[in-house]
Design an enzyme around this catalytic site. Structure first.
Site, PDB file in Angstrom:
ATOM      1  CD  GLU A  53      -4.922   1.632  24.544  1.00 54.93           C
ATOM      2  OE1 GLU A  53      -5.682   2.472  25.012  1.00 54.93           O
ATOM      3  OE2 GLU A  53      -4.728   1.507  23.329  1.00 54.93           O
TER       4      GLU A  53
ATOM      5  CD  GLU B  88      -6.903  -0.806  20.881  1.00 51.81           C
ATOM      6  OE1 GLU B  88      -6.838   0.432  20.728  1.00 51.81           O
ATOM      7  OE2 GLU B  88      -7.346  -1.349  21.913  1.00 51.81           O
TER       8      GLU B  88
END
Ligand code: IFM
Length: 442
Positions: free
Chosen positions: A169, A352
């Site tokens: 991320e 995720e």
């Protein structure tokens, strides 16, 4: 309560990988046995972490890793995604910290002996503090330091790893850490976000060169998070506001990887906010990757504004998780389809997905039905995307266990395993059992 898949779902195939995920800073603790990282000092900034907590102990995973691996194995997952603490395995002078490497090598060996694939993330937000003191991700040199660190890790880990992700991320590291300052290192300023993002992406590209050369047999890629952007109304203004937000928050990180360029909105940003791009950088950034990791939690809604390019609107009367994030699985399918239409993608792993919920322990049990419902609807959303032709190879639940949730400290619980932070006792929640049963009943 169960999590089910349609009878003929490709997610039932033994080829489809189901896993659980964690990250180093969020679970490890034992800070005294490694170099400090940016999160070790961030909590000292007034009001930065909601409960004023830190990662000093976290889930004490460094001391309890064998117990944790037994737990992972009992969940019958195919894979475990975790990250390496750069500050644990490298010394300040760039030499290897053998003690730190040994820890991960033992963990990797144990995973192998349990037949669990190791999905290693090289950077999940915990930059060594001494590198931040030299400018962190605003300093181009950090990208080259990351390349060197990657080289050391790959040489030490040998053939123990199934997959390497360079970054987790980069949006969060860049935007939350260097633009709005709600994550470490807590720097605020519009001028900094895109500069940090560029150096992170450069670091990814440089590390990919190492991985593709030195570790060609592992599945090498990157993990990006997406919060799909929707317009509040069908007005042309709201639609363009949501498109601008999508380019700013989402496409900014994926377009350079596959199209070797930043979104067009670059030209609408003041030049002071532009990234410092050197000739050849975008070729490095757009190295081929073996997989794309996608993290999804929620969507966002935007409205046009006369002074800003967009403003985000909080939806009313919609189901929310304990993070205040809207539960909206449809956006997950739409996101996957949209990315698949926009880019020529390698295999996708959902690296995720999960939810923080308010858990209650009653008679020693956590019956977290709302989390099970979240998993059910989001796994169905992945299944729908596959049915529509998106090439998805795996799904990881975030998270294996409750842990340090960054600026929220220990107040938000994402685990499918409960952690009692007083005793460090782990208790599998109903969602953990439901996830295990989904996997074992494939
Ligand atoms: O806990 C984080 C994780 O570290 C990165 N992705 C989002 C999760 C939930 O906020």
């Amino acid at each position: 309560m169960k999590i089910t898949l349609p009878k003929l779902s490709p997610m039932r195939s033994p080829e489809f990988t189901f896993g659980v995920a964690t990250s180093s800073f969020q679970i490890e603790g034992s800070v005294e046995t490694r170099l400090p990282c940016i999160w070790d000092s961030f909590y000292q900034q007034e009001g930065s972490v909601a409960d004023n907590s830190n990662g000093d102990v976290a889930c004490d995973h460094i001391n309890r890793w064998q117990e944790d691996l037994a737990l992972i194995s009992s969940l019958e997952v195919d894979a475990y995604r975790f990250s390496i603490s750069w500050a644990r395995v490298m010394n300040k002078d760039g030499s290897v910290n053998q003690q730190g490497m040994k820890f991960y090598i033992a963990l990797l060996d144990e995973l192998k002996s349990k037949n669990i694939k190791a999905f290693v993330t090289l950077y999940h937000w915990d930059l060594p503090l001494h590198l931040e003191e030299q400018g962190g991700w605003l300093n181009r040199n950090t990208a080259y330091k990351f390349r060197d660190y990657t080289q050391c890790v790959v040489a030490e880990f040998g053939d123990r790893v199934y997959s390497y992700a360079t970054l987790n991320e980069p949006f969060c590291s860049a935007y939350l850490g260097y633009e709005i300052g709600i994550h470490a290192p807590g720097i605020k300023g519009k001028a900094f976000g895109k500069k940090a993002a560029h150096h992170l992406l450069l670091a990814h590209g440089l590390a990919m060169q190492v991985l593709n050369q030195e570790s060609p047999n592992t599945l090498n890629g990157i993990v990006l998070n997406f919060t799909p952007c929707y317009a509040e109304t069908n007005s042309r203004e709201d639609i363009s506001a949501s498109e601008f937000a999508d380019d700013y928050f989402n496409q900014w990180y994926i377009k350079p990887l596959f199209d070797a360029q930043y979104p067009e909105i670059l030209n609408q940003l003041p030049t002071t906010d532009h990234p410092d791009v050197v000739d050849g950088d975008l070729d490095i950034i757009s190295q081929p990757i073996d997989f794309l990791g996608i993290n999804y939690y929620s969507r966002a809604i935007y409205r046009a504004d006369t002074t800003e390019n967009f403003i985000s609107v909080l939806p009313k009367d919609v189901p929310l998780t304990d993070m205040g994030w809207e539960i909206y699985p449809k956006a997950f399918t739409e996101l996957l389809e949209d990315l698949n239409n926009k880019y020529i993608l390698p295999p996708i792993y959902i690296t995720e997905n999960g939810a923080a919920m308010v858990d209650e322990k009653i008679n020693g049990q956590i019956n977290d039905t709302s989390r099970i419902e979240y998993y059910q609807s989001h796994i169905a959303a992945v299944n729908n995307a596959i049915a529509k032709g998106v090439n998805i190879h795996g799904y990881f639940a975030w998270s294996l266990m409750d842990n340090f949730e960054w600026a929220e400290g220990y107040l938000k619980r994402f685990g499918i395993v409960h952690v009692d932070y007083e005793t460090q006792q782990r208790t599998i929640k109903a969602s953990g059992y439901a996830y295990r049963d989904l996997i074992s009943n494939r």
